[in-house]
Enzyme design. Structure first.
Site, mmCIF file in Angstrom:
data_model
loop_
_atom_site.group_PDB
_atom_site.id
_atom_site.type_symbol
_atom_site.label_atom_id
_atom_site.label_comp_id
_atom_site.label_asym_id
_atom_site.label_seq_id
_atom_site.Cartn_x
_atom_site.Cartn_y
_atom_site.Cartn_z
ATOM 1 N N TYR A 121 -3.556 -0.221 10.727
ATOM 2 C CA TYR A 121 -3.453 -0.218 9.176
ATOM 3 C C TYR A 121 -1.542 0.276 8.584
ATOM 4 O O TYR A 121 -1.399 -0.591 7.980
ATOM 5 C CB TYR A 121 -3.918 0.478 8.608
ATOM 6 C CG TYR A 121 -4.129 0.071 7.093
ATOM 7 C CD1 TYR A 121 -4.886 -1.337 6.481
ATOM 8 C CD2 TYR A 121 -4.151 1.243 5.937
ATOM 9 C CE1 TYR A 121 -5.078 -1.661 4.776
ATOM 10 C CE2 TYR A 121 -3.919 1.192 4.642
ATOM 11 C CZ TYR A 121 -4.781 -0.823 4.028
ATOM 12 O OH TYR A 121 -4.761 -0.957 2.924
ATOM 13 N N SER A 138 0.606 -1.327 0.041
ATOM 14 C CA SER A 138 -0.517 0.071 -0.304
ATOM 15 C C SER A 138 1.308 1.478 0.091
ATOM 16 O O SER A 138 2.610 0.889 0.506
ATOM 17 C CB SER A 138 -0.948 0.288 0.957
ATOM 18 O OG SER A 138 -1.512 1.583 1.541
#
Ligand code: NAD
Length: 268
Positions: A158, A145
Site C-alpha cells: 500500500y 494518502s
C-alpha cells in the site's frame, strides 16, 4: 444553483462509498452540471443514483479495465456535453502487511491486484480523460494518502502504491501542462469501509468495520487528535478542481491527515 463548480462536469471513480461518495455529494452541492460515477459496486451506485437523480450517471466497472474509463468519459461527454474534472479515487488496502508475511506467490498476486487498482486505475483514467480535459482546460485530482509520504501509513504494497501515486501526479502535471492541472488529496486514516485484496482473502475485511475501535486507534496518531470522516476531505477536491481558486496549483498533494508530519519526535 450556483457554487464553486457551477456547470462543470466530473467523473469520480470509487464513488459508491467513503471518500468518493463524499466528493460526489459535495460536487453536487457546489452546482456541477453532472457527475459520472464509476465503481464496481453496483448497489452502491444505485443508492447514489437515487440520491442525485438526473445529474448523476453511473458506470458499473472495474478501474483495472480500460473499457470502464473509456465508457465513463464517453458517458460524461454524451450526457453532459463536456468533461472538466476527473477524480481517480478507487483503491484497496493491505492492512499494514509487512513483507515477511508474504510468500513469493502471494506477493506477486497481491502486488498485481493492488497496484492494478491503486496505480494503473489512475493512469488509465488519465489516459482516457486527457483529450476531453485538454478541451476544457480541466483538471485531474487523485486520492493519494498520508502513505504517499509516510512509511507507517500501510504495509509495503500500500505504501509503495501511494508513493507511486505521488510520482504520477508530479509526472502527469509536467506532461499535461499547460492545459490540464494534476493534483492530489492525501487523507490520513479515515473512518470508511476501505477493503483489502481478493488475492490475500481480505476483500471483505474493512478498515472501519468497528468505527469506535478504529477511532480510538487513529486519534492518538495525529496532533489534531482527529478520527476523520470521508466528508472532511471533500472540500479539498472542490478547491483543487476550481479554475478560479487554484489555477496556479499543479503537481501538488494537499495532506488532510490531522498533521501527521508535524507530530513531535521528542516529548514536550
Ligand atoms: P471505500 O472502500 O469506502 O471506497 C473505495 C471505493 O472504491 C469503493 O466504492 C469500492 O467499491 C471502489 N473500488 C475498489 N476497487 C475497485 C475496482 N477495482 N474497480 C472499481 N471500483 C473499485 O474506501 P475509501 O477509504 O473511501 O477509499 C477511497 C480512496 O481513499 C482509496 O484510494 C484509498 O486508498 C484512499 N485513502 C483512504 C484512507 C482511509 O483511511 N480510509 C486514507 C488515505 C487514503
Amino acid at each position: 444553483m450556483s457554487g464553486w463548480l457551477t456547470d462543470q462536469v466530473a467523473i469520480v471513480t470509487g464513488a459508491s462509498t467513503g471518500i468518493g461518495r463524499a466528493v460526489v455529494d459535495r460536487y453536487m452541492a457546489e452546482g456541477v452540471r453532472g457527475v459520472v460515477a464509476l465503481d464496481r459496486d453496483a448497489e452502491g451506485l444505485q443508492a447514489l443514483g437515487e440520491a442525485h437523480g438526473d445529474r448523476l450517471k453511473t458506470v458499473v466497472g472495474d478501474v483495472r479495465e480500460w473499457t470502464a474509463h473509456e465508457t465513463a468519459v464517453r458517458t460524461a461527454v454524451s450526457a453532459f456535453g463536456r468533461l472538466d474534472i476527473a477524480v481517480g479515487n478507487a483503491g484497496v488496502f493491505d492492512f499494514h502487511r509487512p513483507l515477511s508475511k508474504y510468500t513469493p506467490e502471494s506477493l506477486v498476486a497481491a502486488m498485481d491486484e493492488l497496484f492494478a487498482i491503486n496505480v494503473r486505475g489512475y493512469l488509465l483514467l488519465a489516459l482516457a480523460a486527457r483529450e476531453a480535459l485538454v478541451e476544457t482546460r480541466g483538471s485531474l485530482v487523485f486520492t493519494a494518502s498520508v502513505a504517499s509520504h509516510e512509511a507507517g501509513g500501510g504495509g509495503v504494497l500500500y505504501v509503495s502504491s501511494k508513493h507511486a501515486v505521488l510520482g504520477l501526479i508530479r509526472r502527469l502535471a509536467l506532461e499535461f501542462a499547460p492545459d490540464v492541472r494534476v493534483n492530489g488529496v492525501g487523507p490520513g486514516a479515515t473512518l470508511t469501509q476501505l477493503r483489502g485484496t481478493e488475492s490475500l482473502g481480505q476483500a471483505q475485511r474493512s478498515l472501519g468495520a468497528d468505527r469506535e475501535a478504529s477511532a480510538a486507534r487513529i486519534v492518538p496518531t495525529n496532533p489534531l487528535r482527529l478520527a476523520q470522516e470521508a466528508e472532511d476531505h471533500a472540500g479539498l477536491y472542490v478547491l483543487l478542481a476550481s479554475r478560479r481558486d487554484s489555477r496556479a496549483v499543479t503537481g501538488q498533494v494537499i495532506l488532510s491527515d490531522g498533521g501527521v508530519g508535524v507530530r513531535p519526535i521528542a516529548p514536550f
